[in-house]
Design a protein around this motif. Sequence first.
Motif: not given
Length: 311
Positions: A62, A65, A70, A75, A78, A83-84, A276
């Motif tokens: 989380s 993200r 978020t 979570w 993901f 996507t980061v 987040h």
Amino acid sequence: MTTFTPPPVLEKKNDPPVPPPPLSGSEVAESAAKRLSRPWATAAALIIAVLWTIPTFGLLVSSFRPEKLTKTTGWWTFFSNPTVTLDNYRAVLTTEGSSGLGKYVINSFIIVIPSVVIPLVLATLAAYAFAWVKFPGRNVLFIAVFALQIVPIQVTLLPLLKLYVKGDLVGFPAIWISHSIFALPLAIFLLHNFMREIPAELIEAARVDGAGHVKILTAVLLPLLKPAIAAFGIFQFLWVWNDLLVALVFAGGGSDVAPITKGLADLSGTRDSAWHLLSAGALVAIIVPVVVFLSLQRYFVRGLLAGGLKG
């Protein structure tokens, strides 16, 4: 003709069972190590580790993200939409603003380092005196110090605060002294038990060579005390790093002296919907204790088995 008469069978008396001899400190530690290394113990440890790791892993995911994902998805999604972003960490590591935890991280380091070093130095000197220096009332005084461990710190907060107010002691020094006072009984107990297991012949040989108390402590005992010092150092580091009560009582909770726990509390109070930022802030708060524990864990286990199970 004579007949043979067998001798009467004497009734054998059962001897009372002989109790096993008491185990020494090293045997107790070895027995505990064997029990902890059995297959069922290993399996239970793995299950507990997995259960504890899943929430932490979710927190880690989380924290990387984007804010929108978020707040709208779990979570675990993901893995279907990896996507980061590093924006969350940029926001919480700033030293300004309501979400900035950078100043609190710096304050935590300023608090924790003296709060670990001061009790370690004082406890090492006291433990050496209790273990190897003969003086009147030594045992009574050691028992009194040991008994201080059962005193709740909540009982001491108000008297200490009055003393600090009279002495005009505020800010970081008040927190350092308070943490040192609370930690000394346990530190003296652990280090004393470890020192008492060192053979007396080693101390006598050093004295024959002309070594005094300072030389014996620094050149002979300290190299052997690394496991015990590391074990207590980790205990104290984790306690001080995660402390909020002592910092709030003795430093007032101002942003100039407040630790990372105060910053997280403010962040959750003012930005409770910013998951987040909260997840990134929580990772920032726990990463330092995790690194310290993993780097010193071998000394931690040896120190506990060698010193904590004795006495």
